[in-house]
Design a protein around this motif. Structure first.
Motif, PDB file in Angstrom:
ATOM      1  N   LEU A   1     -19.536 -33.713  21.750  1.00  0.00           N
ATOM      2  CA  LEU A   1     -20.560 -32.679  21.566  1.00  0.00           C
ATOM      3  C   LEU A   1     -21.583 -32.744  22.693  1.00  0.00           C
ATOM      4  O   LEU A   1     -22.017 -31.703  23.214  1.00  0.00           O
ATOM      5  CB  LEU A   1     -21.245 -32.853  20.213  1.00  0.00           C
TER       6      LEU A   1
ATOM      7  N   GLY B   1     -21.651 -23.051  17.781  1.00  0.00           N
ATOM      8  CA  GLY B   1     -20.991 -23.379  16.525  1.00  0.00           C
ATOM      9  C   GLY B   1     -19.720 -24.192  16.657  1.00  0.00           C
ATOM     10  O   GLY B   1     -19.109 -24.563  15.646  1.00  0.00           O
ATOM     11  N   LYS B   2     -19.277 -24.475  17.855  1.00  0.00           N
ATOM     12  CA  LYS B   2     -18.073 -25.270  18.043  1.00  0.00           C
ATOM     13  C   LYS B   2     -18.303 -26.680  17.531  1.00  0.00           C
ATOM     14  O   LYS B   2     -19.357 -27.272  17.771  1.00  0.00           O
ATOM     15  CB  LYS B   2     -17.683 -25.299  19.524  1.00  0.00           C
ATOM     16  N   ALA B   3     -17.310 -27.226  16.811  1.00  0.00           N
ATOM     17  CA  ALA B   3     -17.458 -28.542  16.188  1.00  0.00           C
ATOM     18  C   ALA B   3     -16.568 -29.571  16.863  1.00  0.00           C
ATOM     19  O   ALA B   3     -15.514 -29.241  17.425  1.00  0.00           O
ATOM     20  CB  ALA B   3     -17.143 -28.464  14.700  1.00  0.00           C
TER      21      ALA B   3
ATOM     22  N   GLU C   1     -21.534 -30.458  15.227  1.00  0.00           N
ATOM     23  CA  GLU C   1     -21.444 -29.031  15.534  1.00  0.00           C
ATOM     24  C   GLU C   1     -22.491 -28.609  16.556  1.00  0.00           C
ATOM     25  O   GLU C   1     -23.659 -29.005  16.488  1.00  0.00           O
ATOM     26  CB  GLU C   1     -21.615 -28.210  14.258  1.00  0.00           C
ATOM     27  N   CYS C   2     -22.070 -27.796  17.498  1.00  0.00           N
ATOM     28  CA  CYS C   2     -22.967 -27.277  18.527  1.00  0.00           C
ATOM     29  C   CYS C   2     -23.907 -26.251  17.892  1.00  0.00           C
ATOM     30  O   CYS C   2     -23.451 -25.309  17.240  1.00  0.00           O
ATOM     31  CB  CYS C   2     -22.163 -26.647  19.654  1.00  0.00           C
TER      32      CYS C   2
ATOM     33  N   LYS D   1     -14.759 -32.693  11.608  1.00  0.00           N
ATOM     34  CA  LYS D   1     -15.579 -32.414  12.784  1.00  0.00           C
ATOM     35  C   LYS D   1     -17.027 -32.194  12.325  1.00  0.00           C
ATOM     36  O   LYS D   1     -17.431 -31.092  12.010  1.00  0.00           O
ATOM     37  CB  LYS D   1     -15.058 -31.187  13.514  1.00  0.00           C
TER      38      LYS D   1
END
Length: 321
Positions: free
Chosen positions: A242, A233-235, A228-229, A225
């Motif tokens: 995204l 931090g979400k990938a 990444e945001c 992944k």
């Protein structure tokens, strides 16, 4: 024995005159040898012209200022300004401005590939082709777009990219009318109409109409992944995931249901929601056949089949509960 072949060195010629000129090299080479580097020539005139390399005498182009050590090189260079192509391929008829380019082109007909990549083994008919190919391994991108800054490893790719800024779309789909800046783009698009899926995943067998979609799909197997945001931090494995996720932070609600007015930040959420009005159940369980209006409901249902039943009836039937 081949026609017009030299009996001394075995070299063959298309015409008898070529053989005659070549034989002079064997008969007179001692009298036409360069005293500086030792290189021998068949004709005295060739030796004199060769001497300019050592003397540093230069013949300068009056148009661009480029200099050459030999007059013949300057004359040949002049064709780049006049556009005259005096050297024509006897096989396909393609013409060139310089003799060297014609000789290099000849390899495309003979199939001779003298230039091999020491990394992957891919071979090329021209040294220039091998040099360009090398950038695919080194990752060097020397050609940068002056408009957007995007860099490319090949000059040809940069030129093709430049069309995207001009807005010129010369390649139009005759089925739906969608236009593209590149022929390759139109060719790929054609698969969406024909349904041809030439790009299959070697892991699960799923096929795609475009190679870009296959590459994107492969990340679902690797689990990598890399997108990444920057906010939470979400990938994600895919860039488009995204991008869609980003709307959840901006609060921008662009997609509104025309039936009940409920709004969504993502188009796919609106599409799923519409099923609640239409009754469409597009998500079917592969085990029992039960269908659902939303993918999330199908996933939750799947747990019914995946549940581990640890309590066995050893007394009556031996079944699990």
């Amino acid at each position: 024995m081949a026609k017009n072949m030299c009996l001394i060195c075995g070299k063959s010629f298309h015409f008898p005159d070529g053989l005659k000129i070549h034989l002079q090299f064997h008969l007179e080479y001692r009298n036409t040898e360069c005293e500086i580097c030792g290189k021998a020539f068949a004709r005295l005139g060739d030796l004199k012209r060769h001497g300019d390399i050592h003397t540093g005498i230069k013949y300068e182009c009056e148009l661009c200022g480029k200099a050459f050590t030999q007059d013949s090189s300057l004359k040949e260079h002049g064709n780049t300004h006049t556009g005259v192509k005096n050297y024509q391929c006897e096989i396909c008829g393609k013409a060139f401005r310089q003799l060297g380019n014609l000789k290099t082109h000849g390899n495309t007909h003979t199939g001779v590939t003298n230039y091999e990549c020491h990394i992957c083994g891919k071979a090329f008919t021209r040294r220039y082709g091998l040099k360009k190919h090398g950038n695919t391994h080194t990752g060097v991108k020397n050609y940068e777009c002056e408009i957007c800054g995007k860099a490319f490893s090949h000059l040809g790719n940069l030129k093709t990219h430049g069309i995207t800024h001009t807005g010129v779309t010369n390649y139009e789909c005759h089925i739906c009318g969608k236009a593209f800046t590149r022929r390759y783009g139109l060719k790929k698009h054609g698969n969406t109409h024909t349904g041809v899926k030439n790009y299959a995943c070697q892991i699960c067998g799923k096929a795609f109409t475009q190679i870009a979609h296959l590459k994107e799909h492969l990340t679902t197997h690797t689990g990598v992944k890399k997108y990444e945001c920057q906010i939470c931090g979400k990938a994600f494995t895919r860039l488009r995931d995204l991008t869609r996720h980003g709307h959840s932070h901006t609060g921008v609600i662009n997609y509104e249901c025309q039936i009940c007015g409920k709004a969504f930040t993502q188009l796919w959420s609106l599409k799923i929601h519409r099923n609640t009005h239409t009754g469409g159940k597009n998500y079917e369980c592969q085990i029992c056949g039960k269908a659902f209006t939303q993918l999330g409901n199908l996933k939750r249902h799947g747990k019914v089949h995946n549940e581990v039943k640890n309590h066995d009836c050893h007394i009556l039937c031996g079944s699990s509960t």
